[in-house]
Motif scaffolding. Structure first.
Motif, mmCIF file in Angstrom:
data_model
loop_
_atom_site.group_PDB
_atom_site.id
_atom_site.type_symbol
_atom_site.label_atom_id
_atom_site.label_comp_id
_atom_site.label_asym_id
_atom_site.label_seq_id
_atom_site.Cartn_x
_atom_site.Cartn_y
_atom_site.Cartn_z
ATOM 1 N N GLY A 9 0.790 -1.235 0.000
ATOM 2 C CA GLY A 9 0.000 0.000 0.000
ATOM 3 C C GLY A 9 0.815 1.274 0.000
ATOM 4 O O GLY A 9 0.284 2.364 -0.230
ATOM 5 N N GLU A 10 2.110 1.186 0.280
ATOM 6 C CA GLU A 10 2.952 2.383 0.265
ATOM 7 C C GLU A 10 3.361 2.735 -1.176
ATOM 8 O O GLU A 10 3.263 1.913 -2.091
ATOM 9 C CB GLU A 10 4.192 2.155 1.137
ATOM 10 N N VAL A 11 3.829 3.944 -1.311
ATOM 11 C CA VAL A 11 4.256 4.453 -2.628
ATOM 12 C C VAL A 11 5.713 4.123 -2.837
ATOM 13 O O VAL A 11 6.541 4.294 -1.921
ATOM 14 C CB VAL A 11 4.042 5.971 -2.748
ATOM 15 N N VAL A 12 6.028 3.598 -4.015
ATOM 16 C CA VAL A 12 7.418 3.324 -4.379
ATOM 17 C C VAL A 12 7.832 4.343 -5.442
ATOM 18 O O VAL A 12 7.221 4.401 -6.528
ATOM 19 C CB VAL A 12 7.574 1.896 -4.909
ATOM 20 N N ILE A 23 11.243 5.005 -11.378
ATOM 21 C CA ILE A 23 10.293 3.903 -11.317
ATOM 22 C C ILE A 23 9.307 4.225 -10.206
ATOM 23 O O ILE A 23 9.699 4.535 -9.069
ATOM 24 C CB ILE A 23 11.002 2.553 -11.088
ATOM 25 N N PHE A 24 7.976 4.181 -10.556
ATOM 26 C CA PHE A 24 6.953 4.683 -9.643
ATOM 27 C C PHE A 24 5.838 3.654 -9.540
ATOM 28 O O PHE A 24 5.337 3.154 -10.558
ATOM 29 C CB PHE A 24 6.401 6.008 -10.158
ATOM 30 N N ILE A 25 5.489 3.311 -8.262
ATOM 31 C CA ILE A 25 4.361 2.428 -7.962
ATOM 32 C C ILE A 25 3.484 3.178 -6.972
ATOM 33 O O ILE A 25 3.944 3.516 -5.870
ATOM 34 C CB ILE A 25 4.814 1.075 -7.380
ATOM 35 N N ARG A 26 2.229 3.434 -7.400
ATOM 36 C CA ARG A 26 1.369 4.260 -6.550
ATOM 37 C C ARG A 26 1.036 3.548 -5.244
ATOM 38 O O ARG A 26 1.150 4.136 -4.162
ATOM 39 C CB ARG A 26 0.099 4.619 -7.311
ATOM 40 N N ARG A 27 0.597 2.230 -5.346
ATOM 41 C CA ARG A 27 0.297 1.440 -4.142
ATOM 42 C C ARG A 27 0.996 0.087 -4.322
ATOM 43 O O ARG A 27 0.650 -0.686 -5.216
ATOM 44 C CB ARG A 27 -1.198 1.232 -3.951
ATOM 45 N N ALA A 28 1.957 -0.125 -3.481
ATOM 46 C CA ALA A 28 2.758 -1.358 -3.630
ATOM 47 C C ALA A 28 1.954 -2.578 -3.194
ATOM 48 O O ALA A 28 1.158 -2.523 -2.241
ATOM 49 C CB ALA A 28 4.031 -1.241 -2.809
ATOM 50 N N GLU A 29 2.148 -3.676 -3.935
ATOM 51 C CA GLU A 29 1.555 -4.965 -3.594
ATOM 52 C C GLU A 29 2.685 -6.003 -3.533
ATOM 53 O O GLU A 29 3.782 -5.761 -4.043
ATOM 54 C CB GLU A 29 0.516 -5.359 -4.638
ATOM 55 N N ARG A 30 2.352 -7.116 -3.000
ATOM 56 C CA ARG A 30 3.385 -8.142 -2.825
ATOM 57 C C ARG A 30 3.859 -8.680 -4.154
ATOM 58 O O ARG A 30 4.986 -9.124 -4.299
ATOM 59 C CB ARG A 30 2.827 -9.277 -1.948
ATOM 60 N N LYS A 31 2.965 -8.605 -5.203
ATOM 61 C CA LYS A 31 3.376 -9.085 -6.514
ATOM 62 C C LYS A 31 4.390 -8.180 -7.185
ATOM 63 O O LYS A 31 4.994 -8.552 -8.192
ATOM 64 C CB LYS A 31 2.159 -9.226 -7.426
ATOM 65 N N VAL A 41 -3.355 -3.302 4.033
ATOM 66 C CA VAL A 41 -3.610 -4.412 3.114
ATOM 67 C C VAL A 41 -4.128 -3.809 1.827
ATOM 68 O O VAL A 41 -5.049 -2.980 1.862
ATOM 69 C CB VAL A 41 -4.619 -5.416 3.693
ATOM 70 N N ALA A 42 -3.529 -4.228 0.667
ATOM 71 C CA ALA A 42 -3.955 -3.745 -0.639
ATOM 72 C C ALA A 42 -4.844 -4.786 -1.292
ATOM 73 O O ALA A 42 -4.495 -5.974 -1.325
ATOM 74 C CB ALA A 42 -2.750 -3.459 -1.522
ATOM 75 N N VAL A 87 -6.465 -0.866 2.556
ATOM 76 C CA VAL A 87 -7.168 -0.773 3.840
ATOM 77 C C VAL A 87 -6.126 -0.543 4.921
ATOM 78 O O VAL A 87 -5.156 -1.314 5.010
ATOM 79 C CB VAL A 87 -7.990 -2.043 4.133
ATOM 80 N N THR A 88 -6.324 0.485 5.712
ATOM 81 C CA THR A 88 -5.338 0.887 6.717
ATOM 82 C C THR A 88 -5.912 0.699 8.116
ATOM 83 O O THR A 88 -7.074 0.282 8.297
ATOM 84 C CB THR A 88 -4.944 2.357 6.494
ATOM 85 N N GLU A 89 -5.025 1.040 9.097
ATOM 86 C CA GLU A 89 -5.398 1.017 10.517
ATOM 87 C C GLU A 89 -5.825 -0.390 10.966
ATOM 88 O O GLU A 89 -6.850 -0.602 11.632
ATOM 89 C CB GLU A 89 -6.493 2.038 10.831
#
Length: 1110
Positions: free
Chosen positions: A805-808, A847-855, A885-886, A929-931
């Motif tokens: 979910g974080e930005v890369v 290189i930019f990822i708006r919401r990181a996922e495990r994939k 969780v994304a 989904v946060t918190e």
């Protein structure tokens, strides 16, 4: 053609026919108040004859003529020996006429006459001139020929007296004289007898005769072509025939005959004959125009001669007969002479009768008969008339008596309006009887205004414009009769305004505001008219205080005690009496100093100059603006300084010699013929600013296939305007952009490859662009190949870990020219653009990822290539679970025939499996989904939503998401910040300094303080504020005071004081300026007297100390 003999002229003399014409001799009257007197002079001397005429009663200049003898007019004989002058004295009203004879000769002696004529007045005076021989010159030979030269030849003696042309007008002797040989007489006579012989035998060209006589005395050379030449001269009577004969030595030679240089052709008048060796030319019917020089040419030889044509005397055939008649009758005197076309002269009582166009006498000739006709005889025509010819004279007496007077129409009384024509008329018989007009017993003379006419029986007196003085009793008295005709004239005078007395153009009176105006206008009218002054519709009364009108017997007066601008306008005068009405208008123009001009504008400024413009004043004071005065002052000062002493004709001016960086104001005065206006409002303050010097160290920093990057250093000289930025141009000097003050580097883009350019840079400030700095050589637009190299940041050399979910956002810089090609691989396969965004620039790749996922975890390989050169780098990115969780999902296959409007996401703890809503009305198909609670495990489900509501069932995640606990975090220790503040402290003090007058001096010191202190400079304990002679700088704690071109007055104790919130400090030094000024120079610079006295005392004390130390 007849001869033209010079009488006294530098050019051609008068024709005898012109000389014979005399003007009509008017009745005698006295005009001369001083008559010329006879005199005596020696040969070669000068003499002047003076005649004076009084002109008090004359309207025009009288005409004067000078004669020698009875009829020779000297007006056309002026030259180097005779001068005629005229002058007029305006005070004494006397005309002076002078005749100067210069270098007189013996033949100038004789009787002279002066005649003066003015209208019907005439006066004359005769006087004698005696020319005596000089005793020393009696023995010298007299050159008689020089006195008889033709004036038409323009020789040295042209203009001398020569009376030979007049000999043909002499009356010849009546008795016949036998034919004599004049040549033989002249050859045997003495030179002093030549003129007498020529006069006796009627020779008209003595000069030509003497020339031939002189040639005959010379020894003749023997001719080869002629056996016998022509005689030196021939003489023939008028109308006779002459033969020219030459004997030829060679009869075969062709001859040509010439007359005055022109070849003679055979005609009935000119006949050529051949008799053996003789060649003869016969001239038939010789006339005066045949009197000329003739020549005959045979080959190269020439024989010349001269022919003299002698006129025969004209005799009287029929005498004149006496005539007795009455006035107005026709008189004809008839006479017959011996030759047709003869020239005769008519005389009355011994005086030649005038026969001009305006003369009463007419002369008529027909064949040998001559008539003198008087169409309308008057009593004055009585006298003895005579006709004079060269062969004799005849005379007869004419008696004219008066006829009885009969009044056909008498004079009538007349009433006339003043200024209208006045006409009086009467008719008497016989006609042509002159008369005189009298007014109240005084004789009326004709003038420019009064015209007296006499036509046959009618006599008229007309005045173009009648005056008051024309009223009275008029009497007409016919001349020679005792009867008279009388009438009365009454003149009516309507009112009249005489504006001519103002002597003002267009009746406009101009006066300066504030002065007193008094206008006196002459008026006339009988009876005395009523006078009204008006300005517009307002009547000006005689009881006014400042403006009033007064009327007197012969004039009216308008008085304005103190004139004002409002008094300008048209004033009307109205006169009324019984005879009529008259009006007149006078324009009064009150002039004043002009209004101030508009406040000037300053459109352009320079380092020490500016350009100012202004508009002319709205009101010029009634007088044209002559020019302007301009003044300026410093904004802080109250003293204005005049910039021009000669008027500025234009509405623009360029003040100079100003101090850069100092605010100034300017103002303008308008000037007209009255004076100087008040000053206008000052202009807005402006500051003279100069452009900077050109930038320095212009070099090429980088070159690509389409761009060139330039670098440079700031200008050496910036000035008071500072530096705002730069302008970059390329050849052909097209401005492509600018940069701000902080940048001294610029990249030129969009250039075509493989081209050459020149670059220049200008510094820009408020004063404008500086001179450009240009590259010395052209620049080739072609990039230099630089192998690529990836510079991986330190934190990316290890595994890069981020939470779901974080930005890369990773930036990987690299190098290489031209621009490298960048490619990315993930685990050896290309990266999907929908999953990861990659953006490349000239020097890095992102290189930019708006919401990181495990994939998104994996090995990312970056390749940078420039042509054949390649460099690679490997990045390890790992995405782990965290407190977030994304989720992502696909839209439902069936949307319920309505667009999906959003999604609802719910979560449930694995322990309780109770569902809670996390997000509602979410529009995207992925969410973070946060918190979430660390250590718990969660399931998630998603409901689809359209306009009808939520879906019946939800999609649940297959796997649960475990929120893993993170390791312990290191707490950084807290540190106390060091206090760097301190009060001011001078680390380098001021040093006593000596300066040279006229050369800049600087004072330097250094101070340390935190916060930054405020630096104040003082001279002799007085603060230096906004003085253009001082410049103050502070850079990195170094304080500098610059004194521009100091004078001895600038010497003293200078103090530098630094102040901040923690305290203050100061240092002092003493400045001494050498090479001072004298007392006069200080006075010219405007230094106060007490300061000059102090400075002089200090200078003396310093000089005494130096002498004592020496």
């Amino acid at each position: 053609m007849g001869r033209k003999d010079s009488v006294w002229s530098l050019g051609e003399g008068q024709l005898p026919e012109d000389i014979d014409k005399q003007i009509e001799t008017p009745p005698l009257s006295t005009l001369l108040i001083e008559k010329p007197l006879g005199g005596s002079i020696t040969v070669g001397g000068d003499i002047t004859f003076i005649a004076k005429v009084e002109a008090k009663d004359l309207l025009r200049k009288p005409s004067i003529k000078w004669f020698k003898g009875k009829w020779m007019d000297l007006a056309s004989k002026t030259g180097k020996h005779l001068q005629l002058k005229e002058s007029f004295d305006r005070f004494t009203k006397i005309h002076t006429f002078e005749m100067h004879i210069i270098k007189a000769k013996e033949n100038y002696a004789g009787n002279y006459r002066c005649e003066v004529t003015y209208k019907d007045k005439f006066d004359s005076c005769s006087f004698d001139l005696e020319v005596k021989d000089v005793p020393e010159q009696t023995s010298q030979a007299i050159d008689i020929r020089s006195a008889f030269k033709r004036s038409s030849e323009g020789q040295e003696d042209a203009g001398e007296l020569d009376f030979s042309g007049l000999l043909k007008h002499r009356e010849p002797k009546q008795e016949e004289t036998p034919e004599v040989d004049v040549w033989e007489i002249l050859k045997n006579a003495r030179p002093d007898e030549y003129e007498k012989i020529a006069f006796t035998y009627g020779i008209t060209d003595l000069r030509g005769l003497l020339k031939r006589l002189k040639k005959t005395k010379k020894e003749e050379k023997k001719s080869e072509a002629f056996a016998k030449k022509l005689e030196t001269a021939y003489q023939v009577d008028k109308g006779g025939k002459i033969r020219f004969i030459v004997d030829m030595a060679d009869p075969t030679v062709e001859l040509k005959w010439y007359k005055n240089g022109q070849e003679i052709r055979p005609t009935p008048k000119y006949i050529f004959e051949h008799k053996g060796t003789q060649r003869i030319m016969v001239i038939n019917n010789c006339q005066i125009n045949d009197d000329a020089a003739y020549s005959v040419v045979a080959g190269d030889e020439k024989s010349t001669t001269e022919l003299f044509v002698k006129e025969l005397p004209i005799n009287i055939v029929k005498e004149l007969e006496p005539v007795k008649t009455t006035v107005n009758e026709r008189i004809e005197l008839e006479c017959e002479v011996s030759e047709e076309g003869a020239k005769v002269k008519w005389l009355k009582n011994g005086v030649e009768v005038p026969t001009g166009v305006r003369s009463r006498y007419r002369v008529k000739s027909e064949g040998t008969k001559h008539w003198l006709i008087i169409d309308d005889a008057i009593k004055e025509d009585t006298g003895t008339y005579s006709l004079m010819a060269t062969g004799g004279t005849t005379e007869a007496h004419v008696q004219v008596d008066l006829k009885p007077l009969k009044i056909i129409q008498d004079l009538e009384n007349v009433t006339v309006m003043l200024g209208q024509p006045l006409k009086l008329h009467c008719e008497i018989y016989p006609g042509n009887v002159p008369g005189r007009w009298y007014l109240n017993g005084k004789l009326i003379q004709a003038s420019d205004r009064i015209n007296i006419l006499h036509r046959a029986k009618n006599h008229r007196l007309e005045a173009e414009s009648s005056t008051i003085h024309d009223a009275g009793d008029y009497t007409f008295v016919p001349e020679g009769y005792s009867q008279s005709l009388c009438a009365k004239v009454h003149v009516i005078d309507p009112p009249r305004v005489h504006l001519d007395a103002l002597n003002c153009p267009d009746n406009t009176v101009t006066i300066v505001a504030g002065n007193k105006l008094r206008l006196e206008i002459p008026i006339s009218g009988e009876p005395a008219p009523r006078v009204v002054w008006m300005k517009g519709e307002r009547v000006i009364l005689d009881t006014g205080s400042r403006v009033r009108a007064e009327t007197f017997a012969d004039h009216t007066c308008l008085t304005i005690d103190v004139t004002e601008r409002e008094d300008t306008g048209n004033y009307k005068i109205v006169l009324q009496n019984e005879a009529g009405e008259d009006t007149a208008s006078i324009k009064i123009k009150v002039v004043d100093i002009p209004d101030p001009p508009q406040a000037p504008l300053v459109p352009a400024v320079g380092g020490d100059w500016c350009t100012m413009t202004w508009d002319p004043p709205h009101y010029d004071g009634g007088s044209p603006i002559l020019g302007y005065f301009i003044e300026r002052k410093k904004k802080q000062s109250s003293r204005w300084m005049r910039l021009n002493f000669d008027l500025c004709k234009e509405t623009t001016f360029e003040p100079k010699k100003m101090i850069e960086g100092v605010p100034y104001e300017v103002r303008v005065f308008a000037v007209n013929a009255i004076g100087v206006s008040k000053p206008c409002e000052p202009s807005k303050p402006f500051i003279p600013l100069a452009v900077t010097s050109e930038p320095t160290n212009l070099i090429v920093d980088d070159v690509t296939d389409t761009t060139v990057t330039m670098k440079w250093r700031p200008p050496d000289t910036i000035g008071a305007a500072g530096l705002d930025g730069y302008q970059v141009d390329i050849c052909i000097w097209v401005s492509i952009g600018g940069c701000d003050l902080e940048k001294t580097k610029y990249t030129i883009t969009g250039l075509p490859p493989e081209t050459k350019i020149l670059v220049r840079v200008k510094a820009i400030n408020k004063a404008g662009p500086s001179p450009p700095r240009t590259t010395q050589h052209s620049i080739l637009v072609k990039e230099v190949i630089e192998p690529p190299k990836i510079r991986i940041p330190r934190h990316l050399k290890q595994t890069y870990i981020r939470k779901v979910g974080e930005v890369v956002n990773l930036v990987v810089p690299f190098m290489g020219k031209p621009r490298p090609k960048v490619s990315w691989l993930k685990n050896g396969e290309p990266i999907e653009a929908s999953q990861v965004s990659i953006r490349n620039t000239d020097c890095d790749s992102i290189i930019f990822i708006r919401r990181a996922e495990r994939k998104h975890s994996g090995k990312y390989e970056m390749a940078v290539q420039v042509e054949k050169h390649v460099d690679t780098a490997l990045l390890d990115i790992q995405i782990i679970w965290g407190e977030n969780v994304a989720l992502d999902w696909s839209p439902p296959k069936d949307n319920g025939n309505a667009p999906i409007s959003g999604y609802t996401i719910q979560k449930a703890d694995k322990k309780t499996m109770e569902w809670y809503t996390c997000v509602e009305h979410y529009h995207r198909t992925c969410v973070t989904v946060t918190e979430l609670v660390v250590g718990n495990e969660y399931f998630f489900r998603v409901f689809a939503e359209n306009m009808c509501g939520l879906s019946e069932s939800a999609t649940v995640t297959k796997d649960s998401a475990l929120i893993v606990k993170q390791g312990l975090q290191l707490k950084n220790p807290e540190y106390i910040d060091y206090d760097f503040t301190e009060p001011p402290k001078f680390t380098q003090p001021l040093v006593d300094t000596f300066a040279i007058a006229g050369y800049n001096a600087t004072l330097n010191c250094s101070v340390r303080a935190n916060p930054r202190p405020k630096v104040i400079w003082m001279k002799n304990k007085i603060m230096i504020i906004d003085d253009p002679r001082y410049r103050m700088f502070s850079n990195q704690g170094v304080c500098t005071l610059e004194i521009r071109k100091p004078s001895p007055f600038d010497g003293g104790v200078y103090t530098c004081k630094a102040i901040n919130d923690l305290g203050e400090a100061q240092v002092e030094c003493k400045l001494e300026v050498k090479g001072g000024f004298t007392f006069c120079e200080l006075m010219k610079r405007g230094v106060p007297l007490h300061l000059i006295d102090k400075y002089m005392n200090e200078t003396k004390s310093l000089d005494s100390e130096k002498k004592g130390s020496d």
